[in-house]
Write an enzyme that holds these catalytic residues in place. Structure first.
Site, mmCIF file in Angstrom:
data_model
loop_
_atom_site.group_PDB
_atom_site.id
_atom_site.type_symbol
_atom_site.label_atom_id
_atom_site.label_comp_id
_atom_site.label_asym_id
_atom_site.label_seq_id
_atom_site.Cartn_x
_atom_site.Cartn_y
_atom_site.Cartn_z
ATOM 1 N N HIS A 1 -43.507 35.647 34.164
ATOM 2 C CA HIS A 1 -43.415 34.670 35.256
ATOM 3 C C HIS A 1 -42.087 34.842 35.988
ATOM 4 O O HIS A 1 -41.020 34.874 35.380
ATOM 5 C CB HIS A 1 -43.527 33.257 34.668
ATOM 6 C CG HIS A 1 -43.280 32.189 35.665
ATOM 7 N ND1 HIS A 1 -43.791 32.227 36.947
ATOM 8 C CD2 HIS A 1 -42.551 31.034 35.581
ATOM 9 C CE1 HIS A 1 -43.398 31.142 37.600
ATOM 10 N NE2 HIS A 1 -42.649 30.414 36.800
ATOM 11 N N CYS B 1 -47.043 26.923 35.792
ATOM 12 C CA CYS B 1 -46.726 28.358 35.927
ATOM 13 C C CYS B 1 -47.434 29.213 34.874
ATOM 14 O O CYS B 1 -47.510 30.436 35.006
ATOM 15 C CB CYS B 1 -45.229 28.578 35.844
ATOM 16 S SG CYS B 1 -44.330 27.535 36.990
ATOM 17 N N ASN C 1 -40.163 31.499 43.104
ATOM 18 C CA ASN C 1 -41.062 31.077 42.025
ATOM 19 C C ASN C 1 -42.380 30.609 42.651
ATOM 20 O O ASN C 1 -42.410 29.565 43.302
ATOM 21 C CB ASN C 1 -40.381 29.946 41.246
ATOM 22 C CG ASN C 1 -41.241 29.415 40.102
ATOM 23 O OD1 ASN C 1 -42.437 29.696 40.027
ATOM 24 N ND2 ASN C 1 -40.629 28.634 39.233
HETATM 25 C C1 LIG Z 1 -31.901 25.254 39.101
HETATM 26 C C2 LIG Z 1 -30.797 26.152 38.540
HETATM 27 C C3 LIG Z 1 -30.735 27.452 39.332
HETATM 28 C C4 LIG Z 1 -29.474 25.422 38.714
HETATM 29 O O1 LIG Z 1 -28.450 26.183 38.151
HETATM 30 P P1 LIG Z 1 -27.366 25.487 37.211
HETATM 31 O O2 LIG Z 1 -26.375 26.518 36.865
HETATM 32 O O3 LIG Z 1 -28.116 24.826 36.086
HETATM 33 O O4 LIG Z 1 -26.749 24.453 38.194
HETATM 34 P P2 LIG Z 1 -26.589 22.866 38.018
HETATM 35 O O5 LIG Z 1 -27.928 22.215 38.229
HETATM 36 O O6 LIG Z 1 -25.870 22.574 36.752
HETATM 37 O O7 LIG Z 1 -25.668 22.543 39.247
HETATM 38 C C5 LIG Z 1 -24.356 23.114 39.343
HETATM 39 C C6 LIG Z 1 -23.797 22.687 40.661
HETATM 40 O O8 LIG Z 1 -24.486 23.368 41.730
HETATM 41 C C7 LIG Z 1 -24.963 22.412 42.667
HETATM 42 N N1 LIG Z 1 -26.199 22.911 43.258
HETATM 43 C C8 LIG Z 1 -27.489 22.690 42.865
HETATM 44 N N2 LIG Z 1 -28.324 23.338 43.689
HETATM 45 C C9 LIG Z 1 -27.558 23.979 44.590
HETATM 46 C C10 LIG Z 1 -27.858 24.810 45.682
HETATM 47 N N3 LIG Z 1 -29.105 25.140 46.025
HETATM 48 N N4 LIG Z 1 -26.830 25.327 46.410
HETATM 49 C C11 LIG Z 1 -25.554 25.028 46.096
HETATM 50 N N5 LIG Z 1 -25.223 24.235 45.067
HETATM 51 C C12 LIG Z 1 -26.218 23.724 44.322
HETATM 52 C C13 LIG Z 1 -25.164 21.149 41.869
HETATM 53 O O9 LIG Z 1 -25.122 20.018 42.716
HETATM 54 C C14 LIG Z 1 -23.971 21.183 40.943
HETATM 55 O O10 LIG Z 1 -22.856 20.756 41.656
HETATM 56 P P3 LIG Z 1 -21.695 19.889 40.922
HETATM 57 O O11 LIG Z 1 -21.158 20.777 39.845
HETATM 58 O O12 LIG Z 1 -20.751 19.621 42.024
HETATM 59 O O13 LIG Z 1 -22.395 18.689 40.389
HETATM 60 C C15 LIG Z 1 -31.013 26.445 37.026
HETATM 61 O O14 LIG Z 1 -30.861 25.261 36.277
HETATM 62 C C16 LIG Z 1 -32.370 27.010 36.770
HETATM 63 O O15 LIG Z 1 -32.668 28.115 37.142
HETATM 64 N N6 LIG Z 1 -33.269 26.248 36.088
HETATM 65 C C17 LIG Z 1 -34.627 26.646 35.866
HETATM 66 C C18 LIG Z 1 -35.421 26.256 37.073
HETATM 67 C C19 LIG Z 1 -36.796 26.862 37.072
HETATM 68 O O16 LIG Z 1 -36.918 28.040 36.976
HETATM 69 N N7 LIG Z 1 -37.806 26.000 37.182
HETATM 70 C C20 LIG Z 1 -39.154 26.394 37.222
HETATM 71 C C21 LIG Z 1 -39.583 26.920 35.916
HETATM 72 S S1 LIG Z 1 -41.270 27.284 35.934
#
Ligand SMILES: CC(C)(COP(=O)(O)OP(=O)(O)OC[C@H]1O[C@@H](n2cnc3c(N)ncnc32)[C@H](O)[C@@H]1OP(=O)(O)O)[C@@H](O)C(=O)NCCC(=O)NCCS
Length: 329
Positions: A256, A114, A286
């Site tokens: 980004h 990215c 993204n």
């Molecule tokens: C991916 C992201 C949105 C997840 O949010 P989070 O608050 O960290 O969520 P978690 O991964 O801890 O998951 C929380 C719960 O939601 C669930 N979950 C994950 N994706 C889901 C989706 N698309 N829809 C519904 N539930 C979802 C998980 O299974 C978890 O369930 P559980 O509590 O029963 O185990 C967040 O971590 C994020 O934005 N990370 C950065 C990602 C990014 O930008 N990457 C590229 C960078 S260049």
């Protein structure tokens, strides 16, 4: 003193839209969950008949047109991508041919996920300052839809396809669009929190690897989130300090577009309010290396940037690699 300047921008976004409602029919997710956690409402997906170089060429052609020059003047093409047409040769070489840029110019890809576009801007800036190339096309392009596991709700809701481009050429210390500084960073200790394990020399594409779905993006979302906020903020602050600017001097932050919450975290840490962050993550998701030039092009199209505005750029992605830049518009 010679400085590099951005003289044209362009973007190419595939017409097919995939909404959160569409995704909720494919995996166990909901529009409410995706919007609350990411701010994303829809993303664009490239038609299977096309490849990264098609999107990149379209964006590059638009950037040349906006600059009022023919692609025949482009003597260097830098493509930031992790989803190029094929492992080799460089997607930039296909772009050179499709664009009609002259053979004998330079064309190469760079892999900084990215941060790829800002890495490209930094290299173009150096090339132009030392006089090695005159008209450098920097393109960020991704077809992430091809490396996403569409049955994995933790990643498939985040990404989209697009290309963005800028044409850079030489100017002086008074030229609009001039690059004031660039800063590049990486931390290889975090390489495996966001990566595509299979397809290279370490884990070649075998039936076993494909069965384990290791050809798709693997991500530790929480860790990426934490480092994204911290490192983009640090990079942005360094860009300000290097030029003797304060947060209040910045007219627009073009960062980004990974996730609205990450941008809000950066806003808080750098002390620049969200109303000075340009955002389009809601409509594109993204798009990795394409996100910064796509956002810049849209901000221009929407008439948001005025001559003389200070623009602050920041991006972070797999590597981890991150970068920042300051531009006087
Ligand atoms: C991916 C992201 C949105 C997840 O949010 P989070 O608050 O960290 O969520 P978690 O991964 O801890 O998951 C929380 C719960 O939601 C669930 N979950 C994950 N994706 C889901 C989706 N698309 N829809 C519904 N539930 C979802 C998980 O299974 C978890 O369930 P559980 O509590 O029963 O185990 C967040 O971590 C994020 O934005 N990370 C950065 C990602 C990014 O930008 N990457 C590229 C960078 S260049």
């Amino acid at each position: 003193m010679t400085q590099s300047r951005i003289v044209g921008t362009g973007r190419s976004v595939p017409p097919k839209v995939l909404t959160n409602e569409d995704l909720a029919r494919m995996v166990d997710t909901s529009d409410a969950w995706i919007v609350e956690r990411t701010g994303i409402r829809e993303r664009h997906i490239l038609d299977s008949s096309l490849a990264a170089s098609d999107l990149a060429t379209d964006a590059g052609r638009r950037a040349c047109a906006r600059a009022g020059v023919s692609p025949s003047v482009v003597d260097c093409i830098i493509v930031g991508t992790v989803t190029g047409d094929c492992p080799f040769p460089a997607t930039a070489t296909f772009v050179q041919k499709k664009l009609g840029a002259p053979a004998g110019g330079c064309a190469f890809d760079l892999s900084a996920a990215c941060a790829g576009f800002l890495y490209g801007v930094s290299i173009a800036d150096a090339f132009i300052r030392i006089g090695q190339f005159k008209n450098v096309l920097v393109i960020g392009v991704e077809v992430l839809s091809r490396i996403i596991d569409w049955s994995d709700r933790s990643t498939c809701v985040l990404f989209g396809d697009a290309a963005g481009a800028v044409l850079m050429t030489a100017g002086d210390e008074n030229s609009p669009g001039r690059v004031l500084s660039t800063h590049l960073f990486a931390d290889g200790g975090l390489a495996e929190i966001l990566w595509q394990p299979v397809g290279g020399s370490r884990e070649p594409t075998t039936a076993e690897a494909l069965g384990a779905k290791r050809q798709f993006v693997q991500m530790n979302g929480r860790e990426v989130y934490r480092h994204a906020v911290k490192n983009m903020a640090t990079g942005a602050r360094l860009a300000l300090e290097a030029n003797g600017f304060k947060a209040d001097d910045v007219a627009w932050v073009i960062a980004h577009q990974a996730n609205l919450r990450i941008l809000e975290g950066v806003s808080e840490r750098v002390g620049i309010p969200m109303n000075r962050f340009f955002t389009n993550v809601d409509r594109y998701g993204n798009t990795s290396s394409a996100s910064v030039p796509t956002a810049l092009d849209e901000a221009i199209e929407q008439g948001k940037l005025k001559t003389g505005d200070l623009l602050l750029f920041a991006a972070l992605g797999g590597g981890l690699a991150w970068a920042s830049a300051a531009v006087r518009w």
